[in-house]
Write an enzyme that holds these catalytic residues in place. Structure first.
Site, PDB file in Angstrom:
ATOM      1  N   THR A 125       7.330 -20.733  -0.788  1.00 26.75           N
ATOM      2  CA  THR A 125       7.684 -19.779  -1.842  1.00 26.75           C
ATOM      3  C   THR A 125       7.107 -18.389  -1.583  1.00 26.75           C
ATOM      4  OG1 THR A 125       5.743 -20.473  -3.126  1.00 26.75           O
ATOM      5  CG2 THR A 125       7.834 -21.602  -3.584  1.00 26.75           C
ATOM      6  N   GLY A 128       6.837 -14.759  -1.156  1.00 20.26           N
ATOM      7  CA  GLY A 128       7.712 -13.619  -1.411  1.00 20.26           C
ATOM      8  C   GLY A 128       8.701 -13.797  -2.540  1.00 20.26           C
ATOM      9  N   THR A 129       8.549 -14.850  -3.352  1.00 22.53           N
ATOM     10  CA  THR A 129       9.516 -15.060  -4.435  1.00 22.53           C
ATOM     11  C   THR A 129       9.457 -13.943  -5.478  1.00 22.53           C
ATOM     12  OG1 THR A 129       7.904 -16.548  -5.481  1.00 22.53           O
ATOM     13  CG2 THR A 129       9.709 -17.570  -4.261  1.00 22.53           C
ATOM     14  N   GLY A 130       8.246 -13.470  -5.799  1.00 16.56           N
ATOM     15  CA  GLY A 130       8.123 -12.403  -6.796  1.00 16.56           C
ATOM     16  C   GLY A 130       8.760 -11.106  -6.327  1.00 16.56           C
ATOM     17  N   CYS A 131       8.513 -10.741  -5.070  1.00 15.34           N
ATOM     18  CA  CYS A 131       9.112  -9.536  -4.485  1.00 15.34           C
ATOM     19  C   CYS A 131      10.628  -9.645  -4.495  1.00 15.34           C
ATOM     20  CB  CYS A 131       8.647  -9.355  -3.040  1.00 15.34           C
ATOM     21  SG  CYS A 131       6.865  -9.408  -2.789  1.00 15.34           S
ATOM     22  N   LYS A 155       7.474 -14.343 -16.122  1.00 16.32           N
ATOM     23  CA  LYS A 155       7.983 -15.401 -15.255  1.00 16.32           C
ATOM     24  C   LYS A 155       7.224 -16.699 -15.510  1.00 16.32           C
ATOM     25  CE  LYS A 155       7.220 -12.750 -11.702  1.00 16.32           C
ATOM     26  NZ  LYS A 155       7.156 -12.107 -10.365  1.00 16.32           N
TER      27      LYS A 155
END
Length: 259
Positions: free
Chosen positions: A204, A206-209, A173
């Site tokens: 932002t 929790g964007t990865g989850c 990412k």
């Protein structure tokens, strides 16, 4: 209805972890199930406490899920100890789980390590080889490939290096002030740059989850990995563009922006 299992930690503020995963899966019209690896006391300003479940209880949760409502895809997020990782690996193998997405939550956005060294090694050697795709951010990619990443060329070199031991695909990412919002998908020896929209929203959390769960939703529905990643990035963009502003720190996304 297609089903997705998330194996991750609980976020008491609802922005990341299990709560973000369930919202994401529901927003995609799929049925969400969860196996919780840890309770966390956290909010938009930080993490203030973690209480892990026991390996035995995690195993019990996974047995209950797989024996009753078999998941079409599995997303794995925060797992903070080697013993819990070993349970997950054993159960995924025993039940022949497929379409596994691993978000290797090793390093926080601020740069803090979230896994002990032994747990990192267990994750790398036993869990990542089971994944159809892993989704590290830049700091996590640097830990996995043991090199600094400064540009797009470094991302390509790192993805190829990581794929040597993961066996599946790697989605490196972008972000973290590198390469705007463009991500690199490395699959079966082929690089594909998947461009994203840089949305200026400081919230932002929790964007990865959310991204990894959205990818799992695409795979559960039978979409290709490339299409699943593209759709997931479009979903993230919509959730960011909605401009939800909650809390005193980096706030959550609006997972239900389409409603």
């Amino acid at each position: 209805m297609k089903t997705v299992l998330t194996i991750a930690g609980s976020d008491s503020s609802g922005g990341a972890g299990i709560q973000a995963d369930i919202k994401t899966i529901t927003a995609h019209g799929l049925y969400a199930m969860s196996a919780i690896t840890a309770l966390t006391a956290q909010n938009t300003t930080g993490v203030y406490g973690i209480m892990e479940v026991t390996p035995e209880f995690l195993a019990n949760q996974l047995d209950c899920i797989f024996k009753d409502i078999y998941p079409d895809a599995v997303k794995i997020g925060m797992v903070s100890s080697a013993a819990l990782i070993e349970v997950i690996v054993d159960k995924l193998k025993a039940y022949k789980a497929g379409h596994i997405v691993v978000d290797p939550v090793m390093v926080s956005t601020s740069g803090s390590r979230l896994l002990a060294e032994d747990a990192s090694e267990t994750l790398i050697k036993t869990l990542t080889p089971l994944a159809q795709v892993i989704t590290p951010n830049i700091p996590e990619t640097e830990v996995l490939c043991k090199m600094d990443i400064k540009n797009a060329g470094d991302m390509e070199q790192a993805a190829a290096k990581i794929a040597e031991f993961t066996k599946g695909a790697v989605l490196v990412k972008g972000g973290h002030d590198l390469n705007d919002a463009n991500d690199l998908l490395y699959e079966t020896g082929t690089f594909e740059w998947i461009n994203g929209e840089r949305i200026h929203n400081p919230n932002t959390h929790g964007t990865g989850c959310t991204l990894s769960s959205a990818i799992a939703c695409g795979l559960a529905k039978g979409d290709t990995l490339s299409d699943s990643v593209k759709a997931a990035k479009a979903y993230i963009s919509g959730a960011l563009r909605a401009g939800l502003d909650l809390g005193h720190g980096s706030g959550p996304l609006n997972h239900m922006f389409q409603i």
